[in-house]
Design an enzyme around this catalytic site. Structure first.
Site, PDB file in Angstrom:
ATOM      1  N   ASP A 107       0.530  -6.896   4.821  1.00 36.41           N
ATOM      2  CA  ASP A 107      -0.085  -8.060   5.137  1.00 36.41           C
ATOM      3  C   ASP A 107       0.698  -9.294   5.356  1.00 36.41           C
ATOM      4  OD1 ASP A 107      -2.648  -7.056   4.529  1.00 36.41           O
ATOM      5  OD2 ASP A 107      -2.827  -7.684   2.547  1.00 36.41           O
TER       6      ASP A 107
ATOM      7  N   ASP B  14       1.990  -6.824  -4.431  1.00 34.28           N
ATOM      8  CA  ASP B  14       1.113  -6.937  -3.120  1.00 34.28           C
ATOM      9  C   ASP B  14       1.580  -7.936  -2.228  1.00 34.28           C
ATOM     10  OD1 ASP B  14      -2.016  -6.098  -2.178  1.00 34.28           O
ATOM     11  OD2 ASP B  14      -1.036  -7.986  -1.509  1.00 34.28           O
ATOM     12  N   SER B  15       2.030  -7.770  -0.964  1.00 30.93           N
ATOM     13  CA  SER B  15       2.685  -8.454  -0.274  1.00 30.93           C
ATOM     14  C   SER B  15       1.928 -10.035   0.007  1.00 30.93           C
ATOM     15  CB  SER B  15       2.931  -7.956   1.196  1.00 30.93           C
ATOM     16  OG  SER B  15       1.918  -8.302   2.061  1.00 30.93           O
ATOM     17  N   SER B  16       0.730  -9.956  -0.593  1.00 32.84           N
ATOM     18  CA  SER B  16      -0.061 -11.406  -0.583  1.00 32.84           C
ATOM     19  C   SER B  16       0.632 -12.257  -1.637  1.00 32.84           C
ATOM     20  CB  SER B  16      -1.509 -11.256  -0.781  1.00 32.84           C
ATOM     21  OG  SER B  16      -2.096 -10.004  -0.054  1.00 32.84           O
TER      22      SER B  16
ATOM     23  N   THR C  84       0.916 -22.211  20.108  1.00 27.64           N
ATOM     24  CA  THR C  84      -0.379 -21.959  20.499  1.00 27.64           C
ATOM     25  C   THR C  84      -0.867 -20.907  19.692  1.00 27.64           C
ATOM     26  OG1 THR C  84      -1.528 -20.708  22.244  1.00 27.64           O
ATOM     27  CG2 THR C  84       0.705 -19.963  22.071  1.00 27.64           C
ATOM     28  N   GLN C  85      -2.110 -21.026  19.442  1.00 25.66           N
ATOM     29  CA  GLN C  85      -3.238 -20.196  18.668  1.00 25.66           C
ATOM     30  C   GLN C  85      -3.582 -18.947  19.398  1.00 25.66           C
ATOM     31  OE1 GLN C  85      -7.350 -22.024  18.103  1.00 25.66           O
ATOM     32  NE2 GLN C  85      -5.773 -23.453  17.720  1.00 25.66           N
ATOM     33  N   CYS C  86      -3.048 -18.690  20.712  1.00 27.72           N
ATOM     34  CA  CYS C  86      -3.215 -17.493  21.534  1.00 27.72           C
ATOM     35  C   CYS C  86      -2.362 -16.589  20.856  1.00 27.72           C
ATOM     36  CB  CYS C  86      -3.115 -17.664  22.866  1.00 27.72           C
ATOM     37  SG  CYS C  86      -4.255 -19.025  23.724  1.00 27.72           S
TER      38      CYS C  86
ATOM     39  N   THR D 159       0.617  -1.377  -0.119  1.00 29.93           N
ATOM     40  CA  THR D 159      -0.188  -0.199   0.069  1.00 29.93           C
ATOM     41  C   THR D 159       0.833   1.327  -0.046  1.00 29.93           C
ATOM     42  OG1 THR D 159      -1.705  -1.024   1.229  1.00 29.93           O
ATOM     43  CG2 THR D 159      -1.781   1.185   1.402  1.00 29.93           C
TER      44      THR D 159
ATOM     45  N   THR E 108       3.443  -9.523  14.784  1.00 26.71           N
ATOM     46  CA  THR E 108       2.541 -10.051  14.200  1.00 26.71           C
ATOM     47  C   THR E 108       1.340  -9.053  13.725  1.00 26.71           C
ATOM     48  OG1 THR E 108       0.734 -12.178  14.146  1.00 26.71           O
ATOM     49  CG2 THR E 108       0.912 -10.733  16.288  1.00 26.71           C
TER      50      THR E 108
HETATM   51  N1  ASP Z   1      -2.264  -5.787   0.655  1.00 30.55           N
HETATM   52  C1  ASP Z   1      -1.279  -4.887   1.027  1.00 30.55           C
HETATM   53  C2  ASP Z   1      -0.019  -5.543   1.140  1.00 30.55           C
HETATM   54  O1  ASP Z   1       0.018  -6.309   2.084  1.00 30.55           O
HETATM   55  C3  ASP Z   1      -1.641  -4.036   2.350  1.00 30.55           C
HETATM   56  C4  ASP Z   1      -0.390  -3.218   2.826  1.00 30.55           C
HETATM   57  O2  ASP Z   1       0.250  -3.005   2.188  1.00 30.55           O
HETATM   58  O3  ASP Z   1      -0.734  -3.191   3.917  1.00 30.55           O
HETATM   59  O4  ASP Z   1       0.902  -5.433  -0.009  1.00 30.55           O
END
Ligand code: ASP
Length: 368
Positions: free
Chosen positions: A115, A82-84, A302-304, A38, A191
């Site tokens: 992300d 995009d970091s996805s 842990t998922q906590c 972003t 996180t």
């Molecule tokens: N979808 C974006 C990414 O992780 C969100 C961000 O940049 O914060 O690339």
């Protein structure tokens, strides 16, 4: 006569030194690595979709960068992402840039989507041993061109942190960090906890390394001690067949059986309940046993959001301890994934995977 000459020479030298002292003092040189996210995006108002923008855009949008007490240079991913879409190949690209410029620059700022920032930054922390320069990841929740953007503050302060030096010229920070919304965190303790607040990250099990207010306040005792004088070691991370399994009440035997029976499976991270507890159903325990017999390491985390695994504390984890599951203690999921991939990528480490995973390699778990 000779004495007079010497005296005036001395005076001249002093004068020269005072005038040019500041000019001659070496200012830190920072390399910005722009990967996407972003922070460098712009809105297409026809489709309402955010698109990655050219890195020059960031420079133009933050003319303040010219006023920082450091010199800045930048390198951009050929195609910002995009970091996805992040993966170990891109981690390698970032790490290679750091390695190539390591001896020449004083610090790095990595601009990255929020992300998967905690995964990438954790991975980079494992890929470098004996790091003695700052690598600060940052990004933003709103694009740089947005009126209320958080990008400017995040980026400017991240650069200031990367350039912060002690009187002896050594960096104040010598580890991989994430800077976001006034706080500096150890990367592999961090996180993403909010999809919309500016304060998007949390470090639930480790204190903040610095806070930015009127002054930049470093939390010295929490910082990794600076360089041990040893040479930087770089190791790559490859893709491996691993499973991250978050258990939930009612999870079916068939699903787990299917996942665990995958040919070539190399590791399992079990996101268990509370202090590492899991169902005691015989079918579940048997599936774990079978995987362990195939020499597949299983890590119990842990998922906590906060706190640590304590295998054996309850009956529901006593069996897991007996079986030989690896204790992930208070590691984050992001650090667990990148640490497992890292250890699987490092041939020598594979034999001692359990002991290495259970020790703190880069400050990612609280040593017991
Ligand atoms: N979808 C974006 C990414 O992780 C969100 C961000 O940049 O914060 O690339």
């Amino acid at each position: 006569m000779y004495k007079k000459f010497l005296f005036s020479l001395l005076l001249l030298h002093k004068l020269f030194h005072t005038i040019f002292r500041d000019k001659m003092a070496k200012i830190p040189h920072i390399l910005i690595i722009y990967t996407g996210g972003t922070i460098g995006m712009i809105k297409d108002y026809q489709t309402n979709v955010l698109h990655a923008f050219d890195f020059d855009h960031i420079y133009k949008s933050i003319p303040e960068l010219n006023h920082l007490n450091c010199s800045i240079e930048s390198i951009s991913f050929e195609k910002p992402i995009d970091s996805s879409n992040m993966n170990p190949e891109y981690w390698e690209e970032i790490a290679r840039i750091i390695q190539q410029h390591y001896s020449r620059v004083d610090g790095f700022v990595v601009l990255h989507g929020s992300d998967t920032m905690a995964y990438t930054a954790s991975a980079i922390s494992f890929m470098f041993e004996n790091l003695s320069k700052p690598v600060i990841f940052t990004g933003s929740q709103l694009p740089i061109g947005h009126l209320r953007t958080d990008a400017k503050e995040n980026m400017i302060t991240a650069i200031e942190i990367a350039a912060a030096q002690m009187k002896n010229g050594r960096p104040k920070v010598a580890e991989v960090c994430i800077y976001f919304e006034y706080k500096l965190y150890r990367a592999n303790r961090t996180t993403k906890t909010s999809a919309e607040q500016f304060e998007a990250f949390t470090s639930p099990n480790y204190p903040e390394l610095a806070e930015s207010g009127v002054h930049l306040k470093f939390n010295k005792p929490a910082l990794q001690s600076i360089g041990n004088g040893k040479e930087l070691i770089y190791r790559r991370i490859n893709t491996h067949h691993i499973v991250l399994l978050k258990i939930f009440p009612g999870i079916s035997k068939e699903v787990i059986q299917h996942l665990f029976n995958l040919p070539g499976l190399e590791g399992i991270i079990l996101e268990a309940y509370g202090s590492g507890n899991a169902p005691t159903d015989p079918w579940f325990i048997n599936l774990l046993k079978k995987a362990l017999e195939r020499k597949i390491p299983i890590i119990d985390i842990t998922q906590c959001i906060a706190g640590s695994v304590m295998l054996g504390k309850y009956e529901t984890s006593a069996e897991l301890l007996k079986l030989g599951l690896i204790n992930g203690y208070d590691i984050t999921t992001e650090a667990a994934v990148s640490k497992l991939l890292y250890l699987l990528s490092t041939n020598e480490a594979q034999h001692k995977l359990k002991s290495l995973f259970e020790s703190s390699l880069r400050g990612e778990i609280t040593a017991v």
